[in-house]
Design a protein around this motif. Sequence first.
Motif, mmCIF file in Angstrom:
data_model
loop_
_atom_site.group_PDB
_atom_site.id
_atom_site.type_symbol
_atom_site.label_atom_id
_atom_site.label_comp_id
_atom_site.label_asym_id
_atom_site.label_seq_id
_atom_site.Cartn_x
_atom_site.Cartn_y
_atom_site.Cartn_z
ATOM 1 N N ARG A 881 34.793 43.484 44.035
ATOM 2 C CA ARG A 881 35.289 43.081 45.354
ATOM 3 C C ARG A 881 35.925 44.298 46.008
ATOM 4 N N SER A 882 35.952 44.320 47.312
ATOM 5 C CA SER A 882 36.306 45.540 48.037
ATOM 6 C C SER A 882 37.744 45.996 47.776
ATOM 7 N N ASP A 883 38.713 45.083 47.745
ATOM 8 C CA ASP A 883 40.109 45.521 47.621
ATOM 9 C C ASP A 883 40.445 46.005 46.209
ATOM 10 N N ALA A 884 39.598 45.697 45.229
ATOM 11 C CA ALA A 884 39.861 46.140 43.865
ATOM 12 C C ALA A 884 39.815 47.654 43.742
ATOM 13 N N GLN A 885 39.056 48.309 44.641
ATOM 14 C CA GLN A 885 38.954 49.766 44.590
ATOM 15 C C GLN A 885 40.053 50.460 45.382
ATOM 16 N N THR A 886 40.717 49.734 46.282
ATOM 17 C CA THR A 886 41.661 50.382 47.192
ATOM 18 C C THR A 886 43.120 49.958 46.999
ATOM 19 N N VAL A 887 43.348 48.812 46.394
ATOM 20 C CA VAL A 887 44.732 48.353 46.250
ATOM 21 C C VAL A 887 45.516 49.375 45.417
ATOM 22 N N PRO A 888 46.700 49.792 45.890
ATOM 23 C CA PRO A 888 47.496 50.741 45.082
ATOM 24 C C PRO A 888 47.968 50.084 43.789
ATOM 25 N N ILE A 889 47.727 50.751 42.661
ATOM 26 C CA ILE A 889 48.238 50.296 41.364
ATOM 27 C C ILE A 889 49.264 51.341 40.920
ATOM 28 N N ILE A 890 50.526 50.937 40.922
ATOM 29 C CA ILE A 890 51.637 51.869 40.676
ATOM 30 C C ILE A 890 52.173 51.639 39.270
#
Length: 901
Positions: A881-890
């Motif tokens: 899914r598209s947001d899985a590549q862009t969501v910030p994981i901190i």
Amino acid sequence: MARRLTRKLIALVTALTLLLAFLVPPMSTQAYATTSQRTVKVGLFDTDTTSEAGNESGSVLFQKAYMQAIAEYANWKIEYVEAPWNKLIEMEKNGDIDVLMDVSMTEERTNYFNYSKEAMGTEMCYIFGNKDTKLGYDDFKDFDGLTLGYEKGSTIYTSVERYAEDNGFKLKGKPYKSGAAMFAALDAGKVDMVAQTNYYETPAGHVILARCYPEPVYVVTSKKHPSLQKELDSAMSQLLSYNAGFNVDMFELYFGSNSSKNVGFTKKERAYLEKKPTVYVYYETDWAPFEYDNNGEAGGITPDIIRAIGKETGIKFKFVLSASTQMVYKGVKENSKDTIMAVSYDYSWAAAHDLLVTEPYVTGSVMRVTKNENAEPKTVAVMKSGYLAHQVKKMYPKLKQVNYSNTEECMNAVRDGKADCTFINYYQTTYYRTSTKYQSFDYQPVSNITQNISLGVTKESNPLLLSILSKSLQRISSDEVQSILSENSAKNQGLSFGLLMRKYPMQMALGLGSLGILIGIIIFLIVSLGNRKRQNAEMEKAKLAAESANRAKSDFLSRMSHDIRTPLNGIIGMTYLANSQEHSTEVGEYLDKIDTSSKYLLSLINDILDMSKAEKADVELYPEPYSPEDFAAYMDAVIKPLMDEKKQILSTDVQIPEGYIPEFDKLRINQVVFNLLSNAMKYTPEGGSILYYVKGKMLGDDKMQMHIEVSDNGIGISSAFQEHIFEPFTQEHEADFGTGSGTGLGMAITKNIIDLMGGTIAIESEEGRGSKFLIDLTVAAITREASNAEHFEAKEKQDNDSGKLAGKKILLCEDHPINQEIAIELLKNENMTVDLAENGQEGVDIFKNSDIGYYDAVLMDIRMPIMNGYEAAKAIRGIDRSDAQTVPIIAMTADAFEDDV
């Protein structure tokens, strides 16, 4: 014993405050700097009966502390002259020494000595025998004609002779050169008894057979030096007027922990004990922590005290369980055999129940317990027929009493609103506070009620039982009593880490931090020593072994770094949250000190555990304005309490050009100062002096030349060792004045930091005359106006950034409950929405099932069960899914090694 315990509790809580008060010189520091000190020779004697080789006895430490207090007021510089007592007396007569302490007054001595107007205390003459002696306590008939050893030069034998004459017996005196020789003669059978003026430094295996007359003791000066007398009297007058309880507090501080009295039994008492008598003990099921039913056995403070007496005397105590206070009184009254019970130390109360009482073995204040501290209570829950019910009725007649069977029922009545308050003993407070059910209660001490606990003996019991129990209680050391109190004062409910951390944040921070540092250093040293031992082995094998050890070390330290940082981060976070709530100014100061200390511990762990950084000296500096006021707060929170423990005097003199603030890496300069001051503390005896001096000079608009000195009047450093002091793992002294020998890393780290700052560090020292460390460096400086402006801008930017966070949706992946609580609270404070996943797999599932674009960021812990942070982040990135590549994981972790980053 009870009076000793009371004084000890007071002394241990207030001793440092009192000592700091009287150690403040009556003149200002500036006045002292310009007034020359008189050097005074003080005679120092050791009872030498209990001190181990190389260790100073309590008697020596007491003398030094007492004289140091006088010296501060008299402006004396002390030089100690050690010698046996009889030699010191002669030296004082001849004027070879100036001052001698602990001297009793005789007509002959007044010809040679000037006595202080104020006594420094009272000494009692004790006659001792071997523990297995057949002589009984105060059996004067058997004393007649015996040989008594005493220390040469002491007036004690005169007191014994007067006591013997008054009681109809005579003794043969035999002098010995020292206390140790005297007791050795007793053990060898060369004398029948010995006399000594104290009971607290007596070798084990001896009992008191008699107590003679008390006499005051003084500080004396030699008549060959008459000018000293006025200075002495003035100093002692100020000292004792400012601190009326000084003599008692000093005694408790140095002798209270071992001040049990091993009093001998009379012949009649021994005959009673030889029959191995059975004594019945009635106790309650629900009077914790004093008494309770522990799976059919008697549990609590009182049973443990009684068992200690049984071990000492051979009495067989039979515990009889009773359901309530009334049933205890009823059972005791109906039993015609030797019978005892715990009872409040009140002669009128005991007489009303036909009991005779010993001195108390527990002393404590009484606390009023409420749910709402602002509401005026109208009803009180009490134990029916109990002592506190009687006292509350007398002191608070307007309170309507509601009767219950035991303390827990009273506490539950307050919790459930059936009563507005209850009253409990201090140790019950400690016990119930550890229960989550009663943590939110308000506990307030009351000044007009106390409850001390003693043993009550029925009047039908053998009359000898009371005196035997009283002597047995005196024989139990206050350390043993305190151990029993501590073991029974926590409610056995499996205390959680979170509960302990909320109750004792500072102690948990210091304890965990210190333990972690110690373990890390030990492991590092073990690995290092292991590597050295393999040097003679085959080079290739040694290399492989070393690499393996380093991997193991790095893995272990990485795990330990995480395990220690996690609770410390919890403490820091909880402190932050607590500070954000409404609280008093005093609580705010405590929280600030907890925050400063815990952050400093975290910084120490970061430096010591990150071995790759230490080995490569790969440290970056982050300079920022560091005002003298902020540094003083750090000293007050971290340094001063450590010096207070050793009763050392810290003087500070910080001279910074007006209107300017130097810029330092706060963490690093604090580390330098802490290392230097802790080193000074270690090798400076109790009561010593340490000076921290700073002089700043502006070189231009943005540079400041700094000169820093840390000096002490401790044991000093040899010239040979000064060449190696900045090398790692080097120490000149294996042990110090009771603070632990340390690791030998402090000075090496200090020099590395100073080198990194572009400065220099040097040492000036002489053995026996203290040490001085000198630092010179140049740092950036900023005007106070600019510093204040920067602070305002940073605050404004922080506020603006915070506003951008409002409304954001966060997925928090965190398994630790305390970290969950802290993180959620911090995020919600910024008006963010938070969803919680308690492990990595749950976090992946929650993200997968959310709407696309729902989460603005994922906060990911690294170490979690089922799926760790690395695996969870990889799994989220792998979702189609598209947001899985862009969501910030901190990443959020206590792992802080370079490899982890």
